[in-house]
Design an enzyme around this catalytic site. Sequence first.
Site, mmCIF file in Angstrom:
data_model
loop_
_atom_site.group_PDB
_atom_site.id
_atom_site.type_symbol
_atom_site.label_atom_id
_atom_site.label_comp_id
_atom_site.label_asym_id
_atom_site.label_seq_id
_atom_site.Cartn_x
_atom_site.Cartn_y
_atom_site.Cartn_z
ATOM 1 N N ASP A 164 0.828 -1.213 0.000
ATOM 2 C CA ASP A 164 0.000 0.000 0.000
ATOM 3 C C ASP A 164 0.864 1.266 0.000
ATOM 4 O O ASP A 164 1.978 1.255 0.501
ATOM 5 C CB ASP A 164 -0.906 -0.025 1.242
ATOM 6 C CG ASP A 164 -2.051 0.963 1.128
ATOM 7 O OD1 ASP A 164 -2.360 1.406 0.006
ATOM 8 O OD2 ASP A 164 -2.642 1.286 2.172
ATOM 9 N N GLY A 165 0.318 2.331 -0.561
ATOM 10 C CA GLY A 165 0.972 3.645 -0.492
ATOM 11 C C GLY A 165 1.512 4.150 -1.822
ATOM 12 O O GLY A 165 2.179 5.190 -1.856
ATOM 13 N N ASN A 166 1.201 3.476 -2.906
ATOM 14 C CA ASN A 166 1.702 3.919 -4.217
ATOM 15 C C ASN A 166 1.194 5.313 -4.571
ATOM 16 O O ASN A 166 1.941 6.163 -5.063
ATOM 17 C CB ASN A 166 1.239 2.958 -5.327
ATOM 18 C CG ASN A 166 1.853 1.587 -5.203
ATOM 19 O OD1 ASN A 166 2.742 1.377 -4.386
ATOM 20 N ND2 ASN A 166 1.373 0.650 -6.004
ATOM 21 N N ARG A 184 0.059 7.743 -2.587
ATOM 22 C CA ARG A 184 0.645 8.805 -1.747
ATOM 23 C C ARG A 184 2.096 9.080 -2.123
ATOM 24 O O ARG A 184 2.543 10.221 -2.110
ATOM 25 C CB ARG A 184 0.534 8.413 -0.261
ATOM 26 C CG ARG A 184 -0.804 8.764 0.329
ATOM 27 C CD ARG A 184 -1.045 8.056 1.619
ATOM 28 N NE ARG A 184 -1.399 6.655 1.398
ATOM 29 C CZ ARG A 184 -1.464 5.738 2.350
ATOM 30 N NH1 ARG A 184 -1.174 6.064 3.600
ATOM 31 N NH2 ARG A 184 -1.827 4.506 2.076
ATOM 32 N N ASN A 203 -11.149 -2.304 -4.945
ATOM 33 C CA ASN A 203 -10.381 -1.401 -5.819
ATOM 34 C C ASN A 203 -11.070 -1.162 -7.170
ATOM 35 O O ASN A 203 -10.729 -0.218 -7.879
ATOM 36 C CB ASN A 203 -8.952 -1.916 -6.044
ATOM 37 C CG ASN A 203 -8.056 -1.792 -4.834
ATOM 38 O OD1 ASN A 203 -7.130 -2.581 -4.643
ATOM 39 N ND2 ASN A 203 -8.293 -0.806 -3.984
HETATM 40 C C1 IPE Z 1 -5.465 -2.605 0.062
HETATM 41 O O1 IPE Z 1 -5.125 -1.272 -0.139
HETATM 42 C C2 IPE Z 1 -5.496 -3.327 -1.242
HETATM 43 C C3 IPE Z 1 -4.211 -3.503 -1.910
HETATM 44 C C4 IPE Z 1 -3.049 -3.182 -1.443
HETATM 45 C C5 IPE Z 1 -4.296 -4.139 -3.188
HETATM 46 P P1 IPE Z 1 -6.236 -0.139 -0.268
HETATM 47 O O2 IPE Z 1 -5.512 1.133 -0.436
HETATM 48 O O3 IPE Z 1 -7.220 -0.503 -1.288
HETATM 49 O O4 IPE Z 1 -6.955 -0.228 1.151
HETATM 50 P P2 IPE Z 1 -7.713 0.868 2.006
HETATM 51 O O5 IPE Z 1 -8.758 1.470 1.110
HETATM 52 O O6 IPE Z 1 -6.708 1.880 2.429
HETATM 53 O O7 IPE Z 1 -8.270 0.126 3.175
HETATM 54 C C1 IPE Z 2 -1.641 0.323 -3.308
HETATM 55 O O1 IPE Z 2 -1.446 1.683 -3.355
HETATM 56 C C2 IPE Z 2 -1.931 -0.270 -4.659
HETATM 57 C C3 IPE Z 2 -3.326 -0.643 -4.874
HETATM 58 C C4 IPE Z 2 -4.272 -0.653 -3.960
HETATM 59 C C5 IPE Z 2 -3.692 -1.060 -6.209
HETATM 60 P P1 IPE Z 2 -2.643 2.702 -3.326
HETATM 61 O O2 IPE Z 2 -3.054 3.000 -4.730
HETATM 62 O O3 IPE Z 2 -3.737 2.253 -2.436
HETATM 63 O O4 IPE Z 2 -1.930 3.978 -2.708
HETATM 64 P P2 IPE Z 2 -2.494 4.978 -1.605
HETATM 65 O O5 IPE Z 2 -2.969 4.145 -0.452
HETATM 66 O O6 IPE Z 2 -3.600 5.732 -2.259
HETATM 67 O O7 IPE Z 2 -1.327 5.822 -1.255
HETATM 68 MG MG MG Z 3 -4.089 2.472 -0.442
#
Ligand code: IPE
Ligand code: IPE
Ligand code: MG
Length: 239
Positions: free
Chosen positions: A16-18, A20, A64
């Site tokens: 998670d966090g891509n 941001r 997602n």
């Molecule tokens: C969880 O991350 C799903 C994946 C890493 C694929 P999200 O970014 O979707 O989760 P929430 O919305 O913060 O709970």
């Molecule tokens: C995780 O990063 C990847 C996926 C859920 C596909 P995010 O896209 O959720 O990145 P943030 O949480 O918005 O930073």
């Molecule tokens: Mg996320």
Amino acid sequence: MLLTGRIPNHVGIIMDGNGRWAELRGLPRIEGHRRGVERTKEVIECAAELGLKSLTLYAFSTENWQRPSAEVTTLMKLLELYLKKELSRLIQDGIVFKTIGEIWRLPEHIQGVINESEEKTSSNKGMVLVIALSYSGRNEIVRAVKKILHSGMVPDKLTEEVFSSYLDTVGLASPDLIIRTSGEKRISNFLLWQAAYAELYFTETLWPDFSRDEFLLAIQDYQQRERRFGAIPARLDAQ
Ligand code: IPE
Ligand code: IPE
Ligand code: MG
């Protein structure tokens, strides 16, 4: 960094966090995903070197699908590119590629690439790499219940072991360790049934910054944990 202690059999990662990471740099979110894929390759390699039996990566959740269609499309494109570019390497490294989740919801051409990757790596003997795609734990559990009902099973035949065999993760051990990056301290529907006794590791690091060394730190942290599974540790039992 060298690791000596026990190596977990199965590690799950909520990458998670891509978004941001990209926003912090004034870049479009997709740049974070692109960079995230590079980290994914690094971590897969490191996990295989450490001798993990399986590594499950949460790449795209059922929830997602609610994201803007442009982001979803680009994520699918990145997945396709990854598989096309990395398949020969997975084969070379002896990795078995598997997916969990509602793969039928993905665009057809991607399903084709996934099937090909699963087939071409199925007789490999190394680490099992599981990618959770269009996956959520609750959805997986409901699908398992439906399969059981359709099978006409008598209720007394249902045990935890039998139930597990109807899940997408059939054949895989439960995860010993689940890592989540980006500072969020939640499971977000990942491996709900399987995570019953997983050790949890949270780090503030955003996924595109999650290096090999950070992965090793997480494993080291796991090595310090005392796993009890509800029982009393042997040293207390002896008193
Ligand atoms: C969880 O991350 C799903 C994946 C890493 C694929 P999200 O970014 O979707 O989760 P929430 O919305 O913060 O709970
Ligand atoms: C995780 O990063 C990847 C996926 C859920 C596909 P995010 O896209 O959720 O990145 P943030 O949480 O918005 O930073
Ligand atoms: Mg996320």
